[in-house]
Design a protein around this motif. Structure first.
Motif, short mmCIF file in Angstrom:
data_model
loop_
_atom_site.label_atom_id
_atom_site.label_comp_id
_atom_site.label_asym_id
_atom_site.label_seq_id
_atom_site.Cartn_x
_atom_site.Cartn_y
_atom_site.Cartn_z
N MET A 1 -29.70 -39.28 -7.44
CA MET A 1 -31.11 -39.41 -7.10
C MET A 1 -31.70 -38.03 -6.85
SD MET A 1 -33.47 -41.53 -6.87
CE MET A 1 -35.08 -41.66 -6.23
N PHE A 2 -32.91 -38.00 -6.46
CA PHE A 2 -33.67 -36.77 -6.24
C PHE A 2 -33.17 -36.06 -5.00
CE2 PHE A 2 -37.54 -34.49 -4.97
CZ PHE A 2 -37.83 -33.87 -6.16
N GLU A 3 -32.78 -34.81 -5.15
CA GLU A 3 -32.30 -34.00 -4.04
C GLU A 3 -33.40 -33.04 -3.62
OE1 GLU A 3 -29.27 -34.31 -2.60
OE2 GLU A 3 -28.68 -35.89 -3.98
N ILE A 4 -33.28 -32.50 -2.42
CA ILE A 4 -34.33 -31.63 -1.90
C ILE A 4 -34.46 -30.36 -2.74
CG2 ILE A 4 -32.85 -30.46 -0.23
CD1 ILE A 4 -36.53 -31.43 0.26
N TYR A 5 -33.38 -29.84 -3.30
CA TYR A 5 -33.50 -28.63 -4.11
C TYR A 5 -34.18 -28.90 -5.45
CZ TYR A 5 -29.18 -30.38 -6.19
OH TYR A 5 -28.24 -31.17 -6.79
N ASP A 6 -34.33 -30.15 -5.82
CA ASP A 6 -35.05 -30.50 -7.04
C ASP A 6 -36.56 -30.34 -6.89
OD1 ASP A 6 -32.71 -31.11 -8.41
OD2 ASP A 6 -32.74 -33.20 -7.76
N ILE A 7 -37.01 -29.98 -5.70
CA ILE A 7 -38.43 -29.76 -5.47
C ILE A 7 -38.95 -28.61 -6.32
CG2 ILE A 7 -38.31 -28.15 -3.52
CD1 ILE A 7 -40.46 -31.23 -3.46
N ALA A 8 -38.05 -27.74 -6.79
CA ALA A 8 -38.44 -26.62 -7.67
C ALA A 8 -38.99 -27.11 -9.00
CB ALA A 8 -37.25 -25.71 -7.89
N ILE A 9 -38.83 -28.38 -9.31
CA ILE A 9 -39.36 -28.94 -10.55
C ILE A 9 -40.89 -28.94 -10.51
CG2 ILE A 9 -39.49 -31.04 -11.94
CD1 ILE A 9 -36.65 -31.68 -11.01
N ILE A 10 -41.47 -29.08 -9.33
CA ILE A 10 -42.93 -29.19 -9.21
C ILE A 10 -43.64 -27.93 -9.73
CG2 ILE A 10 -44.84 -29.43 -7.57
CD1 ILE A 10 -42.98 -31.39 -6.02
N PRO A 11 -43.26 -26.72 -9.29
CA PRO A 11 -43.92 -25.55 -9.88
C PRO A 11 -43.63 -25.38 -11.37
CG PRO A 11 -42.66 -24.92 -7.93
CD PRO A 11 -42.39 -26.36 -8.18
N LEU A 12 -42.47 -25.85 -11.81
CA LEU A 12 -42.16 -25.81 -13.24
C LEU A 12 -43.15 -26.66 -14.02
CD1 LEU A 12 -40.24 -25.11 -15.64
CD2 LEU A 12 -38.99 -27.18 -15.03
N ILE A 13 -43.42 -27.86 -13.55
CA ILE A 13 -44.37 -28.75 -14.21
C ILE A 13 -45.77 -28.15 -14.16
CG2 ILE A 13 -45.48 -31.02 -14.10
CD1 ILE A 13 -42.77 -32.08 -13.04
N ALA A 14 -46.14 -27.56 -13.03
CA ALA A 14 -47.46 -26.91 -12.92
C ALA A 14 -47.57 -25.77 -13.93
CB ALA A 14 -47.68 -26.40 -11.50
N GLY A 15 -46.50 -25.00 -14.09
CA GLY A 15 -46.50 -23.91 -15.07
C GLY A 15 -46.61 -24.40 -16.50
#
Length: 84
Positions: free
Chosen positions: A1-15
């Motif tokens: 499932m979604f782990e806390i370190y996967d939060i880095a995906i959000i700026p990737l999607i924004a980029g």
């Protein structure tokens, strides 16, 4: 499932969404592109079922949209305060 370190995906999607906007995508469609990338990344990157990938992907895409618009608004507000 979604782990806390996967939060880095959000700026990737924004980029990724910003790249599409610079390529000519109208700004009003950027949340849809962010949601698309969120679902795509969740489906291939996270080890979850299809339903969970859609739910997490929508969450990531909407978070990325809010992250971008919040940052943009913050920069614009600080520019006005500093007389720019």
């Amino acid at each position: 499932m979604f782990e806390i370190y996967d939060i880095a995906i959000i700026p990737l999607i924004a980029g990724l969404t910003q790249i599409f906007k610079r390529a000519g995508l109208p700004a009003q469609y950027s949340p849809f592109v962010a949601i698309f990338f969120g679902i795509l990344i969740a489906f291939f990157y996270l080890d979850v079922t299809m339903k969970e990938a859609i739910l997490v992907g929508v969450m990531l895409g909407l978070s990325a949209s809010g992250f971008y618009s919040g940052t943009k608004n913050f920069v614009e507000m600080n520019g006005k305060k500093n007389g720019k």
